[in-house]
Design a protein around this motif. Structure first.
Motif, short mmCIF file in Angstrom:
data_model
loop_
_atom_site.label_atom_id
_atom_site.label_comp_id
_atom_site.label_asym_id
_atom_site.label_seq_id
_atom_site.Cartn_x
_atom_site.Cartn_y
_atom_site.Cartn_z
N LEU A 227 6.17 5.37 -2.82
CA LEU A 227 7.08 4.21 -2.87
C LEU A 227 8.51 4.66 -3.07
N ARG B 18 -1.56 5.67 4.22
CA ARG B 18 -1.97 4.27 4.36
C ARG B 18 -3.20 4.12 5.26
N LEU C 55 -1.21 0.62 -1.12
CA LEU C 55 -0.15 0.62 -0.10
C LEU C 55 -0.33 -0.50 0.92
N PHE D 221 2.23 -4.36 -2.19
CA PHE D 221 3.07 -3.24 -1.76
C PHE D 221 4.51 -3.68 -1.55
#
Length: 231
Positions: A54, A92, A127, A132
């Motif tokens: 992130l 992801r 994610l 997210f």
């Protein structure tokens, strides 16, 4: 799902700040949760690896906006952003499990197939979806605060940069330091920061002084925060 009291989680997060300056140091937080709260590392590790992802996506997003508004260093920043995006997509979409399977073949690595699977799935869950987006927005806010710290550091030693330039001064060296795998990006971070400041027409003395102030402020704060929780 990891459901722990906010106070205890915050304390463990803060106590690990000095250790997270080292490569892989984020995993110390998982170890601390396991030791003090009984949370298995296979469940908590994705929380902290996703934090790094992130942070990388947030940095890349802010840097791309800043560099295109300024018309400064667009190609290098765009290239770095694409690498961050690639890493995000790989994690992801579950390719982290494939990497883990390769890692298990190394003679000095001991990981069960279930641990690798749980770790990959945990990252995928964190994610995806609306959660997210909120986490990313929070991360972008943190990067803006970092840019403000860089701005104050440069202005405080007599330099002159805009908030967009300050964002690049904060973000690009952080990305360079991360890729270098050196503890806290030592050396790589400082050199890139000084180079950026010189490219922005700041004097050599100002570039060195601003870099030192910025690094001491950011790294020193983390060490002080962690040390306070140990006391």
């Amino acid at each position: 799902k990891v459901d722990q009291p906010l106070g205890m989680t915050a304390l463990i997060y803060a106590s690990a700040q000095p250790v997270t300056l080292l490569p892989g140091g984020e995993l110390y937080r998982s170890r601390a949760l396991e030791r003090h709260r009984g949370v298995p590392m296979r469940l908590s590790a994705p929380l902290f690896t996703v934090q790094g992802i992130l942070e990388g996506v947030a940095m890349a997003s802010v840097a791309v906006v800043a560099t295109f508004l300024l018309g400064f260093q667009q190609i290098p920043v765009l290239f770095a952003a694409l690498l961050v995006l690639l890493a995000f997509l790989l994690v992801r979409n579950g390719y982290l499990e494939s990497v883990g399977k390769l890692g298990r073949r190394l003679p000095w690595v001991s990981m069960s197939a279930k641990s690798v699977h749980d770790f990959s799935r945990g990252n995928q869950r964190l994610l995806g979806g609306r959660k997210f987006i909120w986490l990313l927005l929070w991360s972008v806010g943190i990067e803006i605060i970092g840019a403000a710290v860089a701005l104050v550091a440069v202005l405080g030693v007599g330099g002159g940069v805009s908030i967009l330039q300050a964002a690049l001064i904060y973000i690009i060296p952080a990305l360079v330091g991360f890729v270098s795998l050196l503890p806290a990006g030592l050396g790589a971070n400082e050199q890139s920061a000084i180079g950026l400041l010189l490219a922005m027409s700041q004097g050599g003395g100002i570039a060195v002084a601003a870099t030192l102030v910025l690094r001491v402020s950011l790294v020193g704060f983390g060490i002080a925060l962690g040390s306070a929780t140990w006391a």
